[in-house]
Write a protein that holds these residues in place. Structure first.
Motif, PDB file in Angstrom:
ATOM      1  N   LYS A  54     -35.972  23.724 -22.324  1.00 51.00           N
ATOM      2  CA  LYS A  54     -36.491  24.181 -21.046  1.00 51.00           C
ATOM      3  C   LYS A  54     -35.297  24.302 -20.196  1.00 51.00           C
ATOM      4  O   LYS A  54     -35.136  25.495 -19.420  1.00 51.00           O
ATOM      5  CB  LYS A  54     -37.344  23.071 -20.389  1.00 51.00           C
ATOM      6  CG  LYS A  54     -38.254  23.535 -19.211  1.00 51.00           C
ATOM      7  CD  LYS A  54     -38.789  22.235 -18.359  1.00 51.00           C
ATOM      8  CE  LYS A  54     -39.740  21.489 -19.235  1.00 51.00           C
ATOM      9  NZ  LYS A  54     -40.427  20.462 -18.467  1.00 51.00           N
ATOM     10  N   ARG A  55     -34.399  23.422 -20.284  1.00 47.18           N
ATOM     11  CA  ARG A  55     -33.012  23.658 -19.211  1.00 47.18           C
ATOM     12  C   ARG A  55     -32.266  24.939 -19.775  1.00 47.18           C
ATOM     13  O   ARG A  55     -31.880  25.711 -18.855  1.00 47.18           O
ATOM     14  CB  ARG A  55     -32.066  22.256 -19.717  1.00 47.18           C
ATOM     15  CG  ARG A  55     -31.367  22.148 -18.696  1.00 47.18           C
ATOM     16  CD  ARG A  55     -30.535  20.858 -18.506  1.00 47.18           C
ATOM     17  NE  ARG A  55     -31.511  19.795 -18.780  1.00 47.18           N
ATOM     18  CZ  ARG A  55     -31.535  18.921 -19.647  1.00 47.18           C
ATOM     19  NH1 ARG A  55     -31.076  19.018 -20.684  1.00 47.18           N
ATOM     20  NH2 ARG A  55     -32.490  18.017 -19.532  1.00 47.18           N
ATOM     21  N   ARG A  56     -32.272  25.124 -20.906  1.00 42.61           N
ATOM     22  CA  ARG A  56     -31.688  26.511 -21.613  1.00 42.61           C
ATOM     23  C   ARG A  56     -32.175  27.641 -21.212  1.00 42.61           C
ATOM     24  O   ARG A  56     -31.475  28.693 -20.608  1.00 42.61           O
ATOM     25  CB  ARG A  56     -31.471  26.356 -23.160  1.00 42.61           C
ATOM     26  CG  ARG A  56     -30.903  27.577 -23.864  1.00 42.61           C
ATOM     27  CD  ARG A  56     -30.705  27.166 -25.221  1.00 42.61           C
ATOM     28  NE  ARG A  56     -30.440  28.674 -26.039  1.00 42.61           N
ATOM     29  CZ  ARG A  56     -31.056  28.808 -27.111  1.00 42.61           C
ATOM     30  NH1 ARG A  56     -31.673  27.955 -27.848  1.00 42.61           N
ATOM     31  NH2 ARG A  56     -30.541  30.198 -27.784  1.00 42.61           N
ATOM     32  N   ALA A  57     -33.432  27.658 -21.130  1.00 42.79           N
ATOM     33  CA  ALA A  57     -34.360  28.928 -20.429  1.00 42.79           C
ATOM     34  C   ALA A  57     -33.907  29.073 -19.172  1.00 42.79           C
ATOM     35  O   ALA A  57     -33.963  30.342 -18.761  1.00 42.79           O
ATOM     36  CB  ALA A  57     -35.848  28.674 -20.967  1.00 42.79           C
ATOM     37  N   ARG A  58     -34.098  27.966 -18.424  1.00 45.73           N
ATOM     38  CA  ARG A  58     -33.463  28.208 -16.902  1.00 45.73           C
ATOM     39  C   ARG A  58     -32.372  28.496 -16.850  1.00 45.73           C
ATOM     40  O   ARG A  58     -32.125  29.442 -15.767  1.00 45.73           O
ATOM     41  CB  ARG A  58     -33.818  26.846 -16.188  1.00 45.73           C
ATOM     42  CG  ARG A  58     -33.822  26.997 -14.644  1.00 45.73           C
ATOM     43  CD  ARG A  58     -34.197  25.216 -13.975  1.00 45.73           C
ATOM     44  NE  ARG A  58     -35.013  24.714 -14.463  1.00 45.73           N
ATOM     45  CZ  ARG A  58     -34.792  23.411 -15.271  1.00 45.73           C
ATOM     46  NH1 ARG A  58     -33.741  22.739 -15.139  1.00 45.73           N
ATOM     47  NH2 ARG A  58     -35.931  22.614 -15.633  1.00 45.73           N
ATOM     48  N   ASN A  59     -31.364  27.957 -17.222  1.00 45.00           N
ATOM     49  CA  ASN A  59     -29.999  28.394 -16.915  1.00 45.00           C
ATOM     50  C   ASN A  59     -29.761  30.016 -17.398  1.00 45.00           C
ATOM     51  O   ASN A  59     -29.147  30.614 -16.760  1.00 45.00           O
ATOM     52  CB  ASN A  59     -29.068  27.592 -17.970  1.00 45.00           C
ATOM     53  CG  ASN A  59     -28.912  26.040 -17.399  1.00 45.00           C
ATOM     54  OD1 ASN A  59     -29.450  25.851 -16.370  1.00 45.00           O
ATOM     55  ND2 ASN A  59     -28.449  25.334 -18.245  1.00 45.00           N
TER      56      ASN A  59
END
Length: 84
Positions: free
Chosen positions: A16-21
């Motif tokens: 989720k964090r990777r997609a947001r970044n």
């Protein structure tokens, strides 16, 4: 693949964090590209685009997406480009 529940949760969080970044990086790159194109074309709206790009870059830095010094260096180069 993760087998423990906590490891599964950490993996899901990292995705989720990777997609947001990645989304933030993409948006920032678009703003910088738009500014560089405007500067190359000699557009009159360079200052407004610089302000927008700088805000996006600083926000990405504060969120930990980009490093503080990388952002500072990029903003400096863009400001120099606009002044020409």
């Amino acid at each position: 693949m993760a087998t423990h529940p906590s490891a599964k949760k950490r993996h899901a969080q990292s995705l989720k964090r990777r997609a947001r970044n990645n989304q933030i990086r993409k948006t920032v790159r678009g703003a910088v590209r738009k500014l560089r194109d405007a500067a190359a074309a000699g557009s009159t709206e360079k200052q407004a685009l610089l302000k927008d790009a700088e805000q996006m870059l600083r926000k990405a830095s504060s969120k930990g997406v980009l490093h503080k010094r990388t952002v500072s260096r990029t903003v400096s180069r863009l400001a120099k480009l606009v002044q020409r």
